[in-house]
Scaffold this motif. Structure first.
Motif, mmCIF file in Angstrom:
data_model
loop_
_atom_site.group_PDB
_atom_site.id
_atom_site.type_symbol
_atom_site.label_atom_id
_atom_site.label_comp_id
_atom_site.label_asym_id
_atom_site.label_seq_id
_atom_site.Cartn_x
_atom_site.Cartn_y
_atom_site.Cartn_z
ATOM 1 N N VAL A 99 0.912 -1.131 -0.132
ATOM 2 C CA VAL A 99 -0.138 -0.207 -0.275
ATOM 3 C C VAL A 99 0.802 1.242 -0.243
ATOM 4 O O VAL A 99 1.615 1.322 1.317
ATOM 5 C CB VAL A 99 -0.693 0.084 1.337
ATOM 6 C CG1 VAL A 99 -1.867 1.334 1.003
ATOM 7 C CG2 VAL A 99 -1.551 -1.109 1.516
ATOM 8 N N ALA A 100 1.031 2.142 -1.418
ATOM 9 C CA ALA A 100 1.742 3.373 -1.179
ATOM 10 C C ALA A 100 3.416 2.813 -1.084
ATOM 11 O O ALA A 100 3.286 2.195 -1.467
ATOM 12 C CB ALA A 100 1.117 4.235 -0.371
ATOM 13 N N ASN A 101 3.752 3.273 -0.484
ATOM 14 C CA ASN A 101 5.202 2.816 0.187
ATOM 15 C C ASN A 101 5.616 1.942 1.216
ATOM 16 O O ASN A 101 6.036 1.388 1.770
ATOM 17 C CB ASN A 101 6.198 4.084 0.617
ATOM 18 C CG ASN A 101 6.407 5.316 -0.377
ATOM 19 O OD1 ASN A 101 6.540 4.121 -1.898
ATOM 20 N ND2 ASN A 101 5.900 6.200 -0.358
ATOM 21 N N HIS A 102 4.129 1.066 1.747
ATOM 22 C CA HIS A 102 4.238 0.512 2.831
ATOM 23 C C HIS A 102 4.338 -0.969 1.790
ATOM 24 O O HIS A 102 3.646 -1.411 1.244
ATOM 25 C CB HIS A 102 3.111 0.826 3.935
ATOM 26 C CG HIS A 102 3.842 1.994 4.536
ATOM 27 N ND1 HIS A 102 3.847 2.327 5.666
ATOM 28 C CD2 HIS A 102 2.704 3.058 4.079
ATOM 29 C CE1 HIS A 102 4.205 3.236 5.585
ATOM 30 N NE2 HIS A 102 3.346 4.184 4.946
ATOM 31 N N GLU A 103 5.057 -2.331 2.754
ATOM 32 C CA GLU A 103 4.611 -3.577 2.075
ATOM 33 C C GLU A 103 4.689 -4.495 3.806
ATOM 34 O O GLU A 103 5.600 -4.600 4.372
ATOM 35 C CB GLU A 103 5.882 -3.860 1.614
ATOM 36 C CG GLU A 103 5.987 -5.593 1.128
ATOM 37 C CD GLU A 103 7.162 -6.138 0.332
ATOM 38 O OE1 GLU A 103 7.760 -6.576 0.743
ATOM 39 O OE2 GLU A 103 7.809 -5.567 -0.323
ATOM 40 N N PHE A 104 3.647 -5.013 3.416
ATOM 41 C CA PHE A 104 3.311 -6.246 4.815
ATOM 42 C C PHE A 104 3.323 -7.482 4.100
ATOM 43 O O PHE A 104 2.703 -7.837 3.254
ATOM 44 C CB PHE A 104 2.205 -5.709 5.022
ATOM 45 C CG PHE A 104 1.910 -4.504 5.525
ATOM 46 C CD1 PHE A 104 1.903 -3.966 6.916
ATOM 47 C CD2 PHE A 104 1.033 -3.974 4.663
ATOM 48 C CE1 PHE A 104 1.804 -2.460 6.926
ATOM 49 C CE2 PHE A 104 0.949 -1.727 5.623
ATOM 50 C CZ PHE A 104 1.376 -1.664 6.126
ATOM 51 N N ASP A 109 1.341 -17.630 11.320
ATOM 52 C CA ASP A 109 0.431 -17.660 11.914
ATOM 53 C C ASP A 109 -0.843 -16.619 11.502
ATOM 54 O O ASP A 109 -1.738 -16.960 12.267
ATOM 55 C CB ASP A 109 0.854 -16.983 13.592
ATOM 56 C CG ASP A 109 1.200 -15.857 13.494
ATOM 57 O OD1 ASP A 109 1.315 -15.092 12.352
ATOM 58 O OD2 ASP A 109 1.919 -15.487 14.632
ATOM 59 N N GLY A 110 -0.873 -16.320 10.282
ATOM 60 C CA GLY A 110 -1.990 -15.524 10.057
ATOM 61 C C GLY A 110 -1.575 -14.018 9.614
ATOM 62 O O GLY A 110 -2.314 -13.138 9.431
ATOM 63 N N ALA A 111 -0.606 -13.474 10.911
ATOM 64 C CA ALA A 111 -0.678 -12.062 11.241
ATOM 65 C C ALA A 111 0.169 -11.323 10.049
ATOM 66 O O ALA A 111 1.040 -11.907 9.267
ATOM 67 C CB ALA A 111 0.288 -12.311 13.087
ATOM 68 N N TRP A 112 0.039 -10.157 9.893
ATOM 69 C CA TRP A 112 0.984 -9.416 9.424
ATOM 70 C C TRP A 112 2.048 -8.348 10.050
ATOM 71 O O TRP A 112 1.643 -8.416 10.954
ATOM 72 C CB TRP A 112 -0.405 -8.738 8.453
ATOM 73 C CG TRP A 112 -1.168 -8.852 7.540
ATOM 74 C CD1 TRP A 112 -2.293 -9.448 8.075
ATOM 75 C CD2 TRP A 112 -0.892 -9.195 5.903
ATOM 76 N NE1 TRP A 112 -3.141 -9.384 6.426
ATOM 77 C CE2 TRP A 112 -2.371 -9.997 5.567
ATOM 78 C CE3 TRP A 112 -0.620 -9.344 4.735
ATOM 79 C CZ2 TRP A 112 -2.866 -9.813 4.645
ATOM 80 C CZ3 TRP A 112 -0.648 -9.681 3.551
ATOM 81 C CH2 TRP A 112 -1.636 -10.023 3.379
ATOM 82 N N LEU A 218 -6.711 -6.129 4.282
ATOM 83 C CA LEU A 218 -5.703 -5.260 4.777
ATOM 84 C C LEU A 218 -5.444 -5.594 6.872
ATOM 85 O O LEU A 218 -6.894 -5.055 7.187
ATOM 86 C CB LEU A 218 -5.924 -3.797 4.546
ATOM 87 C CG LEU A 218 -5.740 -3.366 3.107
ATOM 88 C CD1 LEU A 218 -6.219 -2.304 2.234
ATOM 89 C CD2 LEU A 218 -5.208 -3.693 1.485
ATOM 90 N N PRO A 219 -4.383 -5.360 6.601
ATOM 91 C CA PRO A 219 -3.877 -4.966 7.985
ATOM 92 C C PRO A 219 -4.042 -3.280 8.648
ATOM 93 O O PRO A 219 -4.506 -2.832 7.451
ATOM 94 C CB PRO A 219 -2.226 -4.975 8.186
ATOM 95 C CG PRO A 219 -2.040 -5.500 6.647
ATOM 96 C CD PRO A 219 -3.124 -5.940 5.905
#
Length: 233
Positions: A99-104, A109-112, A218-219
């Motif tokens: 998202v924009a300049n962020h990467e997740f 365990d399913g968490a971001w 989305l997280p």
């Protein structure tokens, strides 16, 4: 005399038919370029899409998915690679949101978790810019290159994911052995690509959800980034 006359008439007709056939084949080639040019222009109006890619070279099985929303600058990418050779056996998966300049990246365990390196080069903005400029990218058929260097042959109509399209056979340089043979199915109504196959990579790409709203998981941090990105546009 009369017999010779009719023989001459038949010969002239045969020559005429041959000339018409040659002219038709020439016009068909030009028609292919015109049709692909319509596709190039139609792709400039795309603001969201999905691409599902599969390839089965040798003992490897690759499955990839891209979901892109240009207006919100969001790219969702999933990858699953399986190597079935016993000496190199592997099973690798990846799930990421940019998202924009962020990467997740999704953890086991399913968490971001957010990457400290940012979104890198494969961002939604990059793919969307390529579309708007009519530039080739590896996500879509290389329409601009096909127009310049491809031999385009008109194929049959068929249905891909419920959409009627016409298949085109494309031959051009690109494979390791020299000549690459692709098929591209272009929508009859909107001229957009809906399927691509490439022989030397044993791959197939399916394109869908053009300009349709795409729901992303989305997280929380990504939601904030998306809100900021949308507000700045």
């Amino acid at each position: 005399m009369g017999e010779r006359y009719w023989v001459w008439i038949v010969v002239r007709l045969a020559v005429g038919v041959a000339i018409v056939a040659w002219a038709a084949s020439y016009l068909t080639a030009g028609g292919g370029e015109k049709e692909f040019q319509k596709t190039l222009e139609a792709m400039k109006q795309v603001h969201s899409f999905r691409v599902a890619f599969s390839a089965h070279p040798g003992t490897q099985r690759n499955e990839m998915l891209w979901e892109v929303d240009c207006n919100r600058d969001i790219l969702h990418y999933q990858m699953h690679v399986v190597e079935t050779d016993a000496d190199r056996a592997a099973d690798v998966s990846q799930d990421e949101i940019q998202v924009a300049n962020h990467e997740f990246n999704r953890q086991s365990d399913g968490a971001w978790s957010e990457s400290k390196y940012g979104s890198g080069q494969n961002s939604a903005k990059r793919y969307c810019r390529n579309l708007a400029e009519g530039s080739d990218s590896y996500l879509f058929p290389q329409i601009a290159t096909m127009i310049k260097r491809g031999i385009l042959q008109k194929g049959d109509k068929k249905t891909v994911n419920g959409v009627r399209c016409r298949e085109w056979l494309v031959a051009m340089k690109g494979a390791p052995s020299g000549l690459e043979h692709d098929t591209v199915c272009l929508g009859l109504a909107d001229h957009l690509p809906y399927e691509l196959t490439v022989d030397w990579t044993a791959s197939r790409s399916l394109f869908s959800d053009y300009n349709a709203p795409i729901q992303f998981d989305l997280p929380e941090a990504a939601l904030q980034a998306a809100s900021t990105s949308t507000g700045s546009n």
